[in-house]
Design an enzyme around this catalytic site. Structure first.
Site, PDB file in Angstrom:
ATOM      1  N   THR A   9      27.771  31.952  -4.510  1.00 49.06           N
ATOM      2  CA  THR A   9      28.315  33.015  -5.181  1.00 49.06           C
ATOM      3  C   THR A   9      29.514  32.455  -5.907  1.00 49.06           C
ATOM      4  O   THR A   9      30.081  31.664  -5.341  1.00 49.06           O
ATOM      5  CB  THR A   9      28.793  34.254  -4.100  1.00 49.06           C
ATOM      6  OG1 THR A   9      27.801  34.787  -3.561  1.00 49.06           O
ATOM      7  CG2 THR A   9      29.242  35.320  -4.933  1.00 49.06           C
ATOM      8  N   ARG A  46      16.641  43.116  -2.449  1.00 49.32           N
ATOM      9  CA  ARG A  46      17.755  42.856  -1.551  1.00 49.32           C
ATOM     10  C   ARG A  46      19.034  42.911  -2.138  1.00 49.32           C
ATOM     11  O   ARG A  46      19.248  41.850  -3.172  1.00 49.32           O
ATOM     12  CB  ARG A  46      17.435  41.653  -0.680  1.00 49.32           C
ATOM     13  CG  ARG A  46      18.440  41.090   0.231  1.00 49.32           C
ATOM     14  CD  ARG A  46      19.491  40.144  -0.295  1.00 49.32           C
ATOM     15  NE  ARG A  46      20.600  39.601   0.711  1.00 49.32           N
ATOM     16  CZ  ARG A  46      21.600  38.969   0.299  1.00 49.32           C
ATOM     17  NH1 ARG A  46      21.642  38.769  -0.923  1.00 49.32           N
ATOM     18  NH2 ARG A  46      22.564  38.700   1.155  1.00 49.32           N
ATOM     19  N   GLY A 100      23.163  41.955  -1.761  1.00 48.04           N
ATOM     20  CA  GLY A 100      24.049  41.271  -0.719  1.00 48.04           C
ATOM     21  C   GLY A 100      25.350  41.928  -0.898  1.00 48.04           C
ATOM     22  O   GLY A 100      25.372  43.259  -1.408  1.00 48.04           O
ATOM     23  N   ASP A 101      26.507  41.323  -0.479  1.00 45.30           N
ATOM     24  CA  ASP A 101      27.610  41.827  -0.578  1.00 45.30           C
ATOM     25  C   ASP A 101      28.357  42.028  -2.010  1.00 45.30           C
ATOM     26  O   ASP A 101      29.378  42.869  -2.184  1.00 45.30           O
ATOM     27  CB  ASP A 101      28.625  41.207   0.362  1.00 45.30           C
ATOM     28  CG  ASP A 101      28.537  39.769   0.166  1.00 45.30           C
ATOM     29  OD1 ASP A 101      27.748  39.130  -0.319  1.00 45.30           O
ATOM     30  OD2 ASP A 101      29.738  39.203   0.629  1.00 45.30           O
ATOM     31  N   GLY A 130      26.131  37.665   3.081  1.00 47.32           N
ATOM     32  CA  GLY A 130      26.648  39.103   2.564  1.00 47.32           C
ATOM     33  C   GLY A 130      26.389  40.382   3.513  1.00 47.32           C
ATOM     34  O   GLY A 130      26.888  41.385   3.704  1.00 47.32           O
TER      35      GLY A 130
HETATM   36  N1  ASP Z   1      27.305  36.567  -0.356  1.00 45.88           N
HETATM   37  C1  ASP Z   1      26.110  36.275  -0.964  1.00 45.88           C
HETATM   38  C2  ASP Z   1      25.024  37.199  -1.010  1.00 45.88           C
HETATM   39  O1  ASP Z   1      24.704  37.607   0.318  1.00 45.88           O
HETATM   40  C3  ASP Z   1      25.490  34.898  -0.951  1.00 45.88           C
HETATM   41  C4  ASP Z   1      26.580  33.765  -0.942  1.00 45.88           C
HETATM   42  O2  ASP Z   1      27.916  33.945  -1.374  1.00 45.88           O
HETATM   43  O3  ASP Z   1      26.315  32.789  -0.250  1.00 45.88           O
HETATM   44  O4  ASP Z   1      24.302  37.554  -1.838  1.00 45.88           O
END
Ligand code: ASP
Length: 294
Positions: free
Chosen positions: A151, A179, A181-182, A205
């Site tokens: 990210t 899906r 993520g965060d 996430g």
């Molecule tokens: N946090 C991101 C997600 O879960 C992925 C990452 O930062 O590696 O989509």
């Protein structure tokens, strides 16, 4: 900004030196990363979902007003961070996903294009031959993460103490379609409040969502914790997770005065680097996140 921000950090510093607003710094620097093919987890040239479709997530937040914008599973648009920022101006909503997010982006005239590069498409086709199963759900196990991920995050504090934050990702490689993520979940991957500070999270996430992590870290600062203590409390919250997939998480936090602390949970990722620049620093600092235990 974090390690993925390498192509955008120079622009961020230039903009800060010229007095740009926090959200303009966020948008302009993250757009550079979204377009750069050398970053394989954000925008162009990242892996698609399990069906071979690029779905991108992004959000941003204004720390003075607590206005937010977020897009999830956005297809066919080159700069999700700009779409998230535009939402704050144009809609009474704070989050759009899928077809609705794409419609909004098109109506606002944002650049259209498939972020799935020929290189990423070829890698997907090779992955598909040996890994893809039908139904897709049979490829997944609730306690095991698949693929890699990354990210770009950007936390900005202006000279007058105004915060802005932004985050953009393609999420997990070959993730289940739809899906999120965060990153598009305000309070999980990102939260800024100019009165107390800002926080952003990367890596797993799902774990940041389960602990409302970014908001929690800012709340700990509100309640009097130093930035280091607040991040350590966030790590303690992660340790409370039981069941499900437990993955690496990195927390980036800055307090209202510009002091910062960045830490990671779980060993194994060698490259948790980040960049910091303040106007009292002759140059950008590039260093490793601290390890705060399992
Ligand atoms: N946090 C991101 C997600 O879960 C992925 C990452 O930062 O590696 O989509």
């Amino acid at each position: 900004m974090n390690g993925e921000a390498t192509p955008g950090i120079g622009r961020a510093v230039d903009l800060l030196r010229n007095g740009a607003s926090p959200l303009d710094v966020v948008e302009e620097s993250i757009k550079i990363v979204e377009s750069d093919p050398s970053i394989h987890t954000v925008g162009y040239n990242s892996p698609p979902n399990a069906l071979g479709v690029m779905q991108l997530d992004a959000s941003c937040m204004n720390g003075d007003t607590l206005e937010t914008g977020a897009v999830g599973a956005l297809e066919g648009i080159v700069h999700p961070i700009s779409v998230a920022k535009e939402m704050m101006k144009r809609l009474p909503h704070v989050m759009l996903v899928g077809a609705g997010a794409q419609q909004f982006a098109k109506e606002c005239g944002f650049e259209q294009g498939d972020s799935l590069s020929p290189e990423a498409k070829a890698a997907y086709e090779a992955w598909k031959v040996t890994n893809r199963k039908e139904p897709l759900v049979s490829m997944f196990n609730p306690t095991i993460g698949i693929g890699s991920h990354g990210t770009v995050i950007c936390l900005v504090r202006s000279a007058t103490g105004s915060f802005g934050g932004g985050i953009s990702t393609s999420g997990w490689d070959y993730k289940y379609p739809g899906r999120l993520g965060d990153s598009p979940v305000i309070g999980a991957g990102l939260y800024v409040d100019s009165r107390y500070g800002g926080a952003a999270c990367t890596h797993c996430g799902e774990n940041a969502i389960r602990t409302s992590l970014a908001r929690s870290v800012v709340l700990y600062m509100k309640k009097g914790a130093t930035v280091r203590e607040a991040v350590a409390e966030g790590m303690e919250d992660l340790k409370g997770l039981k069941g499900g997939f437990q993955g690496q998480v990195v927390i980036y936090a800055t307090d209202k005065d510009g002091d910062y602390f960045i830490a990671r949970r779980l060993q194994d990722v060698g490259s948790c680097m980040y960049y910091v620049w303040r106007d009292d620093m002759p140059e950008v600092v590039h260093q490793k996140a601290e390890y705060l235990g399992t």
